[in-house]
Design an enzyme around this catalytic site. Structure first.
Site, mmCIF file in Angstrom:
data_model
loop_
_atom_site.group_PDB
_atom_site.id
_atom_site.type_symbol
_atom_site.label_atom_id
_atom_site.label_comp_id
_atom_site.label_asym_id
_atom_site.label_seq_id
_atom_site.Cartn_x
_atom_site.Cartn_y
_atom_site.Cartn_z
ATOM 1 N N CYS A 2 0.847 -1.176 0.000
ATOM 2 C CA CYS A 2 0.000 0.000 0.000
ATOM 3 C C CYS A 2 0.894 1.241 0.000
ATOM 4 O O CYS A 2 1.955 1.250 0.620
ATOM 5 C CB CYS A 2 -0.940 0.105 1.202
ATOM 6 S SG CYS A 2 -2.061 -1.283 1.343
ATOM 7 N N ARG A 27 3.342 -0.458 -5.075
ATOM 8 C CA ARG A 27 3.093 -0.977 -3.721
ATOM 9 C C ARG A 27 1.722 -1.644 -3.599
ATOM 10 O O ARG A 27 1.374 -2.172 -2.551
ATOM 11 C CB ARG A 27 3.191 0.170 -2.695
ATOM 12 C CG ARG A 27 4.538 0.848 -2.672
ATOM 13 C CD ARG A 27 4.545 2.013 -1.709
ATOM 14 N NE ARG A 27 4.559 1.550 -0.343
ATOM 15 C CZ ARG A 27 5.644 1.264 0.354
ATOM 16 N NH1 ARG A 27 6.828 1.391 -0.214
ATOM 17 N NH2 ARG A 27 5.561 0.851 1.578
ATOM 18 N N TRP A 76 -3.001 -2.719 -1.623
ATOM 19 C CA TRP A 76 -2.786 -4.154 -1.862
ATOM 20 C C TRP A 76 -3.497 -4.852 -0.703
ATOM 21 O O TRP A 76 -3.118 -4.692 0.450
ATOM 22 C CB TRP A 76 -1.295 -4.480 -1.865
ATOM 23 C CG TRP A 76 -1.022 -5.920 -2.173
ATOM 24 C CD1 TRP A 76 -0.908 -6.480 -3.408
ATOM 25 C CD2 TRP A 76 -0.812 -6.986 -1.224
ATOM 26 N NE1 TRP A 76 -0.652 -7.824 -3.303
ATOM 27 C CE2 TRP A 76 -0.591 -8.172 -1.974
ATOM 28 C CE3 TRP A 76 -0.802 -7.062 0.162
ATOM 29 C CZ2 TRP A 76 -0.360 -9.404 -1.375
ATOM 30 C CZ3 TRP A 76 -0.573 -8.292 0.764
ATOM 31 C CH2 TRP A 76 -0.346 -9.439 -0.002
ATOM 32 N N ASN A 100 -0.947 1.803 5.901
ATOM 33 C CA ASN A 100 -0.106 0.748 5.343
ATOM 34 C C ASN A 100 0.386 -0.072 6.529
ATOM 35 O O ASN A 100 0.961 0.474 7.463
ATOM 36 C CB ASN A 100 1.069 1.388 4.594
ATOM 37 C CG ASN A 100 2.157 0.395 4.215
ATOM 38 O OD1 ASN A 100 3.321 0.761 4.140
ATOM 39 N ND2 ASN A 100 1.805 -0.843 3.973
ATOM 40 N N GLY A 101 0.129 -1.399 6.478
ATOM 41 C CA GLY A 101 0.552 -2.256 7.580
ATOM 42 C C GLY A 101 -0.595 -3.174 7.960
ATOM 43 O O GLY A 101 -1.553 -3.340 7.186
ATOM 44 N N GLU A 479 14.198 -19.203 -10.709
ATOM 45 C CA GLU A 479 13.830 -17.850 -11.142
ATOM 46 C C GLU A 479 12.912 -17.905 -12.371
ATOM 47 O O GLU A 479 11.938 -17.164 -12.458
ATOM 48 C CB GLU A 479 15.116 -17.047 -11.416
ATOM 49 C CG GLU A 479 14.933 -15.651 -11.975
ATOM 50 C CD GLU A 479 14.160 -14.697 -11.067
ATOM 51 O OE1 GLU A 479 13.835 -15.054 -9.919
ATOM 52 O OE2 GLU A 479 13.849 -13.585 -11.548
ATOM 53 N N LYS A 483 9.071 -16.431 -12.508
ATOM 54 C CA LYS A 483 8.651 -15.425 -13.497
ATOM 55 C C LYS A 483 7.385 -15.888 -14.214
ATOM 56 O O LYS A 483 6.464 -15.125 -14.417
ATOM 57 C CB LYS A 483 9.747 -15.181 -14.547
ATOM 58 C CG LYS A 483 10.961 -14.430 -14.079
ATOM 59 C CD LYS A 483 10.809 -12.919 -14.080
ATOM 60 C CE LYS A 483 10.564 -12.398 -12.691
ATOM 61 N NZ LYS A 483 11.646 -12.310 -11.782
ATOM 62 N N GLU A 486 4.305 -15.795 -11.814
ATOM 63 C CA GLU A 486 3.759 -14.490 -11.445
ATOM 64 C C GLU A 486 3.167 -13.743 -12.637
ATOM 65 O O GLU A 486 2.210 -12.996 -12.480
ATOM 66 C CB GLU A 486 4.758 -13.620 -10.668
ATOM 67 C CG GLU A 486 5.970 -13.133 -11.403
ATOM 68 C CD GLU A 486 6.860 -12.237 -10.511
ATOM 69 O OE1 GLU A 486 8.065 -12.206 -10.756
ATOM 70 O OE2 GLU A 486 6.346 -11.564 -9.590
ATOM 71 N N HIS A 502 13.136 -38.866 -7.780
ATOM 72 C CA HIS A 502 12.781 -39.164 -6.388
ATOM 73 C C HIS A 502 11.339 -38.768 -6.077
ATOM 74 O O HIS A 502 10.981 -38.601 -4.922
ATOM 75 C CB HIS A 502 13.752 -38.456 -5.439
ATOM 76 C CG HIS A 502 15.159 -38.948 -5.607
ATOM 77 N ND1 HIS A 502 15.567 -40.187 -5.204
ATOM 78 C CD2 HIS A 502 16.232 -38.368 -6.208
ATOM 79 C CE1 HIS A 502 16.843 -40.354 -5.515
ATOM 80 N NE2 HIS A 502 17.263 -39.264 -6.132
ATOM 81 N N LYS A 601 4.787 -4.834 -5.913
ATOM 82 C CA LYS A 601 6.232 -4.925 -6.098
ATOM 83 C C LYS A 601 6.972 -4.965 -4.777
ATOM 84 O O LYS A 601 7.995 -5.617 -4.651
ATOM 85 C CB LYS A 601 6.714 -3.736 -6.936
ATOM 86 C CG LYS A 601 8.190 -3.819 -7.230
ATOM 87 C CD LYS A 601 8.542 -3.285 -8.577
ATOM 88 C CE LYS A 601 9.988 -3.593 -8.923
ATOM 89 N NZ LYS A 601 10.184 -5.000 -9.280
HETATM 90 O O1 M6R Z 1 12.199 -5.676 -3.046
HETATM 91 P P1 M6R Z 1 12.714 -7.061 -2.801
HETATM 92 O O2 M6R Z 1 13.859 -7.427 -3.698
HETATM 93 O O3 M6R Z 1 13.039 -7.317 -1.369
HETATM 94 O O4 M6R Z 1 11.507 -8.026 -3.194
HETATM 95 C C1 M6R Z 1 11.593 -9.408 -3.011
HETATM 96 C C2 M6R Z 1 10.505 -10.131 -3.763
HETATM 97 O O5 M6R Z 1 9.243 -9.684 -3.349
HETATM 98 C C3 M6R Z 1 10.625 -9.935 -5.283
HETATM 99 O O6 M6R Z 1 11.860 -10.364 -5.753
HETATM 100 C C4 M6R Z 1 9.506 -10.726 -6.012
HETATM 101 O O7 M6R Z 1 9.705 -12.095 -5.856
HETATM 102 C C5 M6R Z 1 9.474 -10.310 -7.484
HETATM 103 N N1 M6R Z 1 8.140 -9.943 -7.855
HETATM 104 C C6 M6R Z 1 9.896 -11.384 -8.427
HETATM 105 O O8 M6R Z 1 9.813 -10.987 -9.753
#
Ligand code: M6R
Length: 606
Positions: A2, A27, A76, A100-101, A479, A483, A486, A502, A601
């Site tokens: 947020c 945010r 959010w 926010n929180g 990774e 990607k 998400e 396994h 983000k």
């Molecule tokens: O701001 P940060 O690097 O601490 O964020 C960590 C994760 O939230 C961030 O890397 C998230 O996994 C991304 N959306 C991945 O693309």
């Protein structure tokens, strides 16, 4: 998560609030709202959807929005689904609140307030704060806020307005970030300093339990006992990044294309006379460190996995990579010879920040690898290496991740030099390998783009996708799967190739796509066996491989060849293909690439 925005001054407050919120939309973007003062009343507009929906509401109500004092919010969801009722600000006739929180005791507060005759309209935790402020309001906002605060349990950054205080904002902070921007005859409130840098570079950071009273020509800050504090003015030495797509269809694509340059800049500033130099003087006794713990979340943690591999291989130092949300509640063995490295793009991720604080509490040296200047982690870590990737707007991390892995590679080589675990000639070789990468990345972006797009079109029909690899490729597989999850909302899982047999191999049928990463020459025979095992179970294979290795593949399968370079730097090339792949699959499926569903983000709640 947020974003909180506030403005009091001489400009049109709703325009400033929208500008601030645009820079904080990362945010959260499920709903948004604003309260302005209008003829001694509080006037609130809020709506579900992204910021442009709020902008439309505002332009339909222009006359009422003609105010010089306002608070705004981009959400959010934590408590209650995205809806207009759950959007902030939460109001009563006397008060308006953005938050926010998480208020952890909101259920108890709500019960108490219902007994006192209050009715609730939303499912949020924040509404209880608004009603509690209303309940305690005695005509003195500061007293009211301090009294209310005594009952709040949890984390909060709050922006508050009271009816009858047309020219004043109030702000309160515990854990969640909150900044007061200091302008000329105008002042600001925001969750992220970068939201106001176009207006001012002077600011106060509110610390825990501090309350600010913000008018256009004055800011007073109090502690929880109501004592006035003498706050230090901070000055940001950097400019606001330009949030512009520069002709690219999406921020994500632009950020992917920025990567060669990001790497070039990092290498230019951190390799001196052929040797990495990250200016680690602030970390005394680095040579005596006996263990490193890397703590991070999401992509940043996957970057850490590559860091572990490089540091253990080059510098012969044991490295643990921890998920921050687990680490903060674990019983880590920390000694003065442990170095804790926190990796974070935003520098605000709540769990990583808590992990950093835990390390500091244990008197362990801490190093932050951080992108956003002025962020909480950048202020609290003993030493910071900035990734300097520039503003990353797309929710999916690309260039920030690339910058993190580059710094980790250089750190591993520098530690090897300092600890004398490699000969000087080997150190020069490793530096040279990474110096060649920006050019190779440029070539991939030029030569392989169409091919990746075509493969992505083919792959978008699969609903089960596996990413497999060994060694460094297993970290890149994680990774790549993240990607795809998400952005494309596809059930993508990553496995260490040797682990398939396994258990997970039972999931492989002709409906499964197995994206196999084969960039590590030394592991090629083992990896080829694992790929053939998956193919024998009917799995469709997409092989992403170093060109040299491809000649040794016995069976027919879809392939994508990557330029050849030393195994240790292959992740820099492989990952860009996986980023593009996820981008094109998401685009083919018609998803919002830059703002995928349910995400934000910067994750500033637990
Ligand atoms: O701001 P940060 O690097 O601490 O964020 C960590 C994760 O939230 C961030 O890397 C998230 O996994 C991304 N959306 C991945 O693309």
């Amino acid at each position: 998560m947020c974003g909180i925005a506030g403005y009091v001054g001489t400009k049109n407050a709703s325009e400033v609030i929208i500008e601030e919120l645009k820079r904080m939309e990362y945010r959260g973007y499920d709903s948004a709202g604003i309260t302005v003062t209008h003829k001694d009343e509080l006037f609130t507009l809020k709506t579900v959807g992204k910021l442009n929906a709020l902008e439309e509401l505002i332009s339909a109500q222009k006359t009422k929005l003609n105010s010089h004092c306002a608070i705004g919010h981009t959400r959010w969801a934590t408590h209650g689904k995205p809806s207009s009722a759950n959007a902030h600000p939460h109001t009563t006739p006397k008060v308006s609140v953005v938050h926010n929180g998480i208020i952890e005791n909101s259920a108890e507060l709500k019960n108490k307030l219902i007994k006192l005759g209050y009715e609730f309209e939303s499912e949020t935790d924040t509404e209880a704060v608004a009603k509690l402020l209303d309940y305690y309001y005695n005509g003195d906002p500061v007293e009211t806020i301090l009294c209310t605060q005594k009952e709040l349990v949890g984390t909060y950054a709050l922006g508050i307005m009271f009816k009858g205080y047309d020219d004043t904002l109030f702000a309160l902070r515990k854990e969640s970030p909150l900044i007061v921007g200091l302008g000329n005859n105008e002042n600001f409130l925001c969750s992220d300093l970068n939201a106001i840098l176009n207006y001012t570079n002077k600011y106060y950071i509110l610390e825990n339990n501090e309350l600010a009273v913000i008018k256009k020509d004055s800011v007073a800050v109090f502690d929880q006992n109501g004592q006035k504090l003498d706050k230090k003015i901070n000055i940001a030495t950097w400019q606001a990044d330009v949030n512009d797509k520069h002709g690219f269809e999406h921020f994500m694509l632009k950020e992917i294309f920025e990567q060669p340059n990001v790497l070039k800049e990092i290498l230019k500033h951190n390799i001196k006379n052929g040797l990495p130099d990250l200016e680690l003087q602030a970390l005394p006794n680095l040579e005596e460190i006996e263990k490193i713990i890397i703590v991070a979340c999401g992509s940043a943690r996957y970057a850490g996995l590559l860091g572990k591999y490089w540091i253990e291989k080059f510098a012969r130092l044991p490295v643990e990579v921890e998920i921050a949300s687990e680490f903060r509640y674990s019983y880590p063995i920390l000694t003065s010879k442990t170095l804790v490295i926190c990796i974070s793009q935003s520098g605000e991720t709540a769990d990583t920040l808590a992990a950093l604080r835990l390390a500091k509490l244990n008197n362990v040296p801490t190093l932050g690898i951080i992108n956003v200047k002025g962020s909480s982690m950048s202020r609290e870590a003993d030493h910071v290496i900035y990734t300097n990737a520039g503003a990353e707007v797309a929710v999916a991390s690309t260039k920030a991740y690339m910058a993190q892995i580059c710094i980790l590679y250089l750190l591993a080589v520098e530690l090897a030099f300092k600890r004398k675990t490699l000969q000087e000639s080997q150190i020069f070789e490793l530096s040279k390998d990474i110096l060649d990468i920006p050019e190779k990345l440029l070539n991939i972006l030029k030569d392989n783009l169409k091919e990746v797009e075509n493969l992505a079109n083919f792959c978008s029909q699969f609903s089960n996708i596996f990413f497999i690899g060994r060694g460094l490729d297993s970290a890149i597989a994680k990774e790549g799967a993240l990607k795809l999850k998400e952005l494309a909302y596809i059930n993508a899982q990553s496995y260490v190739a040797g682990e398939l047999k396994h258990g997970p191999i039972s999931l492989i049928t002709e409906n499964a796509l197995v994206i196999s990463l084969l960039s590590q020459e030394r592991l090629q025979k083992k990896m080829i066996s694992n790929i053939l095992e998956a193919q024998a179970r009917g799995g469709q294979i997409l092989l992403i491989s170093k060109e040299k290795i491809l000649q040794n593949i016995p069976a027919q399968m879809k392939t994508l060849e990557l330029a050849s370079c030393n195994d240790d730097v292959m992740p820099f090339l492989t990952v860009v293909v996986l980023q593009l792949f996820a981008y094109f699959v998401a685009k083919t499926l018609g998803h919002d690439v830059d703002k995928p569903r349910n995400l934000a983000k910067s994750v500033t709640v637990e």
